[in-house]
Design an enzyme around this catalytic site. Structure first.
Site, short mmCIF file in Angstrom:
data_model
loop_
_atom_site.label_atom_id
_atom_site.label_comp_id
_atom_site.label_asym_id
_atom_site.label_seq_id
_atom_site.Cartn_x
_atom_site.Cartn_y
_atom_site.Cartn_z
N ASP A 175 -14.36 28.78 18.99
CA ASP A 175 -13.51 29.80 19.31
C ASP A 175 -14.06 30.34 17.90
O ASP A 175 -14.39 30.23 17.23
CB ASP A 175 -11.40 29.64 19.20
N ASP A 194 -8.57 29.28 26.63
CA ASP A 194 -6.62 29.31 26.07
C ASP A 194 -6.58 30.79 26.14
O ASP A 194 -5.13 30.89 27.15
CB ASP A 194 -7.11 29.34 24.84
#
Length: 174
Positions: free
Chosen positions: A125, A141
């Site tokens: 991330d 995401d």
């Protein structure tokens, strides 16, 4: 009949190509994050608002369910299977483009994060909205969130209830 069959084949082919492209783009952005952000100070884009910050996420959103990789992998596979099933039930008409695009985006997001979990045992991330202290996230995401918003809006405001009966598991009694 042959024209309809070609339309369906073309629809599936476009979905597969789109999913592969989106997944490759997700993986490319994660590679860039590893190369440029890992073991580095965050790259501030807008001070106090948004920055690129490397994070190895071993859980789900908001850090829940840490180190449950098998659960996440099985869940991703099930989501992809359900989407494949739904995609097959969708009429292959222009009216259902929105849902087909959403299906491709959710699949690409699930596959992108699944690749990370299987290959690295965590998800890379790197987007961080510091101003609202939102959990760090990635391109996969974004695909899932945007697709879910598109799906919800289209089901609520675009499609008629009759049109959505194609997804029903009940046999139509005539």
């Amino acid at each position: 009949m042959e024209d309809k069959k070609n339309k369906v084949i073309k629809s599936y082919l476009l979905a597969v190509v789109g999913c592969i492209f989106l997944t490759l783009f997700d993986q490319f952005t994660k590679w860039l994050a590893v190369v440029n952000l890992k073991n580095q100070e965050p790259f501030v884009l807008i001070k106090g608002v948004f920055k690129l910050e490397y994070l190895e996420n071993r859980g789900a959103a908001f850090g829940i369910m840490q180190n449950q990789q098998l659960f996440f992998a099985v869940t991703a596979i099930l989501i992809i299977a359900v989407i494949f099933f739904m995609y097959g039930r969708m009429p292959h008409t222009k009216r259902f483009y929105i849902l087909r695009i959403c299906a491709v985006m959710v699949s690409a997001g699930a596959i992108g994060n699944l690749i990370d979990r299987l290959r690295l045992n965590y998800v890379v991330d790197f987007f961080y909205f510091e101003a609202i202290d939102f959990p760090v996230f990635n391109v996969a995401d974004c695909y899932v969130v945007l697709a879910c918003i598109g799906f919800a809006l289209s089901v609520l405001f675009y499609y008629k209830e009759e049109e959505l009966k194609v997804f029903s598991l009940k046999k139509d009694k005539k």
